[in-house]
Design a protein around this motif. Sequence first.
Motif, PDB file in Angstrom:
ATOM      1  N   TYR A   1      -6.491  -3.023   6.241  1.00 40.83           N
ATOM      2  CA  TYR A   1      -6.668  -2.083   5.139  1.00 40.83           C
ATOM      3  C   TYR A   1      -7.781  -2.559   4.212  1.00 40.83           C
TER       4      TYR A   1
ATOM      5  N   PRO B   1      -3.531   1.676  -2.945  1.00 41.01           N
ATOM      6  CA  PRO B   1      -2.544   2.528  -2.272  1.00 41.01           C
ATOM      7  C   PRO B   1      -1.281   2.603  -3.130  1.00 41.01           C
ATOM      8  N   PRO B   2      -0.437   3.596  -2.890  1.00 41.74           N
ATOM      9  CA  PRO B   2       0.782   3.725  -3.683  1.00 41.74           C
ATOM     10  C   PRO B   2       1.803   2.622  -3.380  1.00 41.74           C
ATOM     11  N   ASP B   3       1.622   1.907  -2.292  1.00 43.84           N
ATOM     12  CA  ASP B   3       2.553   0.840  -1.936  1.00 43.84           C
ATOM     13  C   ASP B   3       2.428  -0.324  -2.920  1.00 43.84           C
ATOM     14  N   PRO B   4       3.571  -0.904  -3.315  1.00 45.72           N
ATOM     15  CA  PRO B   4       3.496  -2.084  -4.191  1.00 45.72           C
ATOM     16  C   PRO B   4       2.800  -3.237  -3.459  1.00 45.72           C
ATOM     17  N   HIS B   5       2.020  -3.994  -4.192  1.00 47.63           N
ATOM     18  CA  HIS B   5       1.300  -5.105  -3.572  1.00 47.63           C
ATOM     19  C   HIS B   5       1.191  -6.272  -4.534  1.00 47.63           C
TER      20      HIS B   5
ATOM     21  N   ASP C   1      -2.859  -8.718   3.575  1.00 49.42           N
ATOM     22  CA  ASP C   1      -2.672  -7.540   4.423  1.00 49.42           C
ATOM     23  C   ASP C   1      -3.814  -6.545   4.248  1.00 49.42           C
TER      24      ASP C   1
ATOM     25  N   GLN D   1      -1.293  -8.664  -0.569  1.00 48.34           N
ATOM     26  CA  GLN D   1      -0.204  -8.583   0.411  1.00 48.34           C
ATOM     27  C   GLN D   1       0.688  -7.455  -0.030  1.00 48.34           C
ATOM     28  N   TRP D   2       1.201  -6.691   0.929  1.00 49.91           N
ATOM     29  CA  TRP D   2       2.147  -5.644   0.564  1.00 49.91           C
ATOM     30  C   TRP D   2       3.434  -6.295   0.121  1.00 49.91           C
TER      31      TRP D   2
ATOM     32  N   SER E   1       9.629  -4.436   0.949  1.00 44.73           N
ATOM     33  CA  SER E   1      10.381  -3.245   0.567  1.00 44.73           C
ATOM     34  C   SER E   1      11.831  -3.614   0.321  1.00 44.73           C
TER      35      SER E   1
END
Length: 102
Positions: free
Chosen positions: A27, A34-38, A69, A97-98, A101
């Motif tokens: 990525y 991105p909307p993903d927490p990182h 990531d 890094q992501w 979850s």
Amino acid sequence: MERSIRKRLQLEAERGQAAHDVSGDFYTATLHAPPDPHLVVGLAVGQPKASAMEAVVSMQAYARALGADGVLGVSICTETRSMGSDAGYVAYGTAVQWAPSE
């Protein structure tokens, strides 16, 4: 002379495509996160390279070595070419890094 220019352009295109192929699914983004927490891992700076794409691939390799990531906020800058150097581009960004979850 026109033949040598065409050959140089063809080699540059092939080198750029090969660098793009190496990037794979890593990525890399220049704008929004991105909307993903990182979690921020650190600064990823690649080695000076002859093409912008090769510079990005070098930066991605550095980020992978940090355990990242992906890389956010990617920038590419030109480097003053020193005598005999083929390098002209450097890419850098924030290695992340992501977050796990829940």
